[in-house]
Design a protein around this motif. Sequence first.
Motif: not given
Lengths: 791, 286
Positions: A697-698, A718-719, A721, A724
């Motif tokens: 997703f990221f 975006l790692v 987190m 999420e």
Amino acid sequence: MNAPLGALDRPNSYIGRSVSRPNAKRLLAGRGRYVTDLVLPRMLHAAFLRSPYAHARISAIDLSAAQAMPGVRLIATGADLAKLCKPWTGTLDHFRGMKSPPQFPLPLDEVLWAGQAVVAVVADTRAQAEDAVEAILIDFEELPPVVDVDAALEPDSDRAAAGLDDNLCFGLKLDSGDVDAAFAAAAYVVEEEFHFGRHTAVTLEPRAILADWDASEGRLTVHHATQTPYQFQDLYSRHYGIPEASVRVVAPDVGGSFGMKLHVYHEDMAVVGLSVLAGRPVKFVADRMESFISDIHARDHRVRARIALDAAGTILAMDVDDVTAIGAFSSYPRTSAVEGNQVVRLMGAPYRFRDYRAELSAVFQNKVQTSQYRAVGHPIACAVTERLVDMAAARAGLDPVAMREKNLIPDDAYPHASPTGYRFEALSHEKCLKRLTVMMDYERLRAEQAELRASGIHRGIGIASFVEISNPSPAFYGIGGARISAQDGAIVKVTPSGEVRCLISVTEQGQGTETIIGQIVADQLGLPRERVRVITGDTEVTPHGGATWACRGAGIGGETALQAARKLRENVLSLAATVLQAKTFELDMRDGVIVDLMTGAERISLAEIARIAYFRSDTLPPGTSAQLSVAHHYAPQGYPFAFTNGIQGCHVELDTETGFVHILKHWVVEDCGRIINPLLVDEQVRGGVVQGLGAAFFEECRYDGNGQLTNGSLADYLVPMACEMPDIEIGHVETLTADTALGAKGCGEAGTAAASAAALNAVNDALSPFRASIAQIPMTPTRLLRALGKI
Amino acid sequence: MKARAFSYFRPATITEALTVFAVAGGEASYIAGGQSLVPALALRLQAPERLVDIAHIDALRGISLEDGWLRLGALTRHVEAHDDPLIAAHAPLLALAAPHVAHPAIRNRGTLGGSVALADPASEFPAMMLAMGAEMEIAGTEGTRRVPADSFFLDLYQTALEPGELLVAFHIPAAGPEHRCAFDELARRRGDYAIVGCGTMLTMSGAETSSARIAFLAVGATPVRARAAEASLVGRRLDSETIRSAQAALAEDLDPPDDEQVPAAMRLHLARVLLGRLLGSLAEAA
Ligand SMILES: Cc1cc2nc3c(=O)[nH]c(=O)nc-3n(C[C@H](O)[C@H](O)[C@H](O)COP(=O)(O)OP(=O)(O)OC[C@H]3O[C@@H](n4cnc5c(N)ncnc54)[C@H](O)[C@@H]3O)c2cc1C
């Protein structure tokens, strides 16, 4: 071969118990010692000027202004370091036909990716070194960068590096059975083109190295945030021409690695040479921006694949084409081809079918190198296979669970040879699937899904079976000519006060290796865990061994510790028998006390045995051999790999207006053989799942058409987190490997292997009422809105 | 990376700060919470010779209500926007937006003044100042002036602040029971800068909207007021037809930039979805 390890209820039965990590408190208290924390007398700091271009020739370098800057002690170019350091080439012999340009610590005349280190400055402080970097003038002559893989394979394409005949690093073809006939006879064929983005490890602690060359003794000490100290001892020795015994590599506390910290990086090699040139210790710590443009990246595949089915939905054949873009070099010493090799060999792994064909092309381009990162190749093979299996299920009118029940390799069909060339000792796909459907309450989820769809809420359920490679034998690297050990070594010794130290070649980066080794040693000896200290990560101290990668710490390192502890136990009991004038087989050790095996009556403490052995050997009968230290090595000998398996389930809610996905829940059932520490296994699996969901997703390293990384910071990359991430529920099946007494296989990559596949299937399930689908990860809102036709 | 060397001053009064800044001849930078400036220094994106730390100037603090105006000192921290009861009562959009701004550690230090002076178009607080019709109190060597939010945000990272001028306070028309406020944003991860965000403040008379202020973040070079959408609401009941016309009107209001990650059409689409949901929630709350 699995001798019973003993019941959980006897004292010191630590194997199978969720005990806490002895080092956790120290790290939490801020008493960790990472390379960044180390300060040596006369230490200097390095900073690097990096190429602003993806591909360019270096026409002139002007160092004069920089050399006059405050605090500057040394400035070195590629030519300066090439005088000291032999170049390297990232190929392995068993990957036939593989090629890669030779690499130097710093480039001589051509830069091959944006961010490549070009000139090193060594100064009293890092800030001064950075000031001087800004004062260096370089004339670059821009060359056309190779960024697109299809274009790269055109015969008249620009080359990613001078001297290449073409941009193909490695090609591989597998063909077993008669794929064409199977597809011709198939009732259904499903096919898809998949795209997998690049991502990178993002360890909490970045790469860090502190090299200390002592010219007076001709000795090199390198404090290095690495997974593989012995591999680096060997490399520094051979490339700098220093005898191996004069090179010491110490890996102190390491803050995460995920495969990223076992490759040779140009800066790291350079720092060794800088210390030699400066005659002083030199430290380099990659900052976050440098990490993004110089740590290895991973994945980056375009896969076209299809499977053939009969009318009943039985999988007959699979045909795969994987093009993977690996950057400008193949990485060293493990190459950048292992990922692709594992992709094409893990395809369809959980399923029973005969005919298989695959083509792999690993392609050069002017970007950061890709290489081994947690679950090498697995997520690609798993996502392709599992998505195709779901598509096939839809075509055949079967529920995804029924489709898998029909096609998974039955639990009683082992040993099993895969059409891709692997041999599976014993896997448990059917058991895992059953367990998963119970944990998920699968039928209820499906009913709820149907109900909610009616009110415009679109949830998706995805499952994905997987096979994981663990416990690699020398068939992995040794056979290809790499000096990377598949064996491990341990020294287990009793101190004069009856405590035990275990010095072992596997290493710790936060996953708990030292904890499980301590559990095994204490368990096998019969000692309270607090009295065993595990020491890792120093080539001067521990025996030579492969260390930590490819899920080998528990399976190989653990077995090494087990065998070493058993040997020491024999020695202790035999000495005790001499002292007590008893027979060895009548004695046992429990809680650090030698007892009568039958009655449990205490006879003598380990501390007392040690006291006698170390200080009063005169009281022992002549000829007694008091061996309270044992050195032992173990290498896998049976199957070339201990394969593990499992299955994952993912539940998502798709906001069809925004393209945002809320991950509701994730489940894993996995089978890593003997579970040494359930807590650590679960956390390994959870961490792995999070990295897999990150990919789904990221996480994506995005490049523009000029080969510039456009999101190389933690603000833009975006790692995943905590907010999420869903709840991750884990179940286990234990199928021991019979190759070892311990019976353990790996678990560190299981989570990553299938999480993105389960997520891909879940999102596609949510998309299905719209006749929409997606075959690309990460599944961003933009891509999902496009799939939905909303933009 | 490490910041370049700089000198550091910590004035105690506004006058002192203005002077210390002025004598640096343009090579100075104010620092408040440091949550945007320090990363920029560490990345060497900015390298002022002099930092003027305004965090110890008492005149820049304080939250008070007077004559229907809420006054917030420029040093009001993000966490206060999150927690303060006066703000919750009279500038609810700030309180609603605050949980979406970064993470607690950053909210503990970051100031409203810093956020608004920086004027990142993707930031929540500048857009909310616009939505609330705030006025900025600005001090310079020539004296003090007040600039309404509508003419404060000029272009990308450009505001009505002249070099060396200090943002002293925000004056916000205090909201009352006749106001209905809603905020939401679409961010990939909690605490990230959003792909699009929106604050809406409606004044109701009976079932009808008598006035409306709507401001978007992350849709252009500055925070943007959606005047056509606002106009489409005024004098009408907040029903689904009205909401649809407000969504449609956004085509006139917004001209989002096109980038590869988020194409212009997607941002406009998401802005519409968001506005629809916000107005829908306000209609339901009625
Ligand atoms: C990880 C992270 C995530 C973040 N996420 C978000 C987010 O989601 N949304 C968001 O809006 N922000 C976010 N921010 C930015 C944060 O809100 C900053 O705190 C804010 O933008 C600046 O406030 P500050 O007080 O820290 O200002 P500083 O960093 O000290 O200064 C910022 C700028 O404003 C100037 N300045 C400061 N005060 C004044 C004044 N009184 N008068 C004139 N000029 C002044 C400074 O000279 C500087 O140029 C994030 C920051 C970080 C580090």
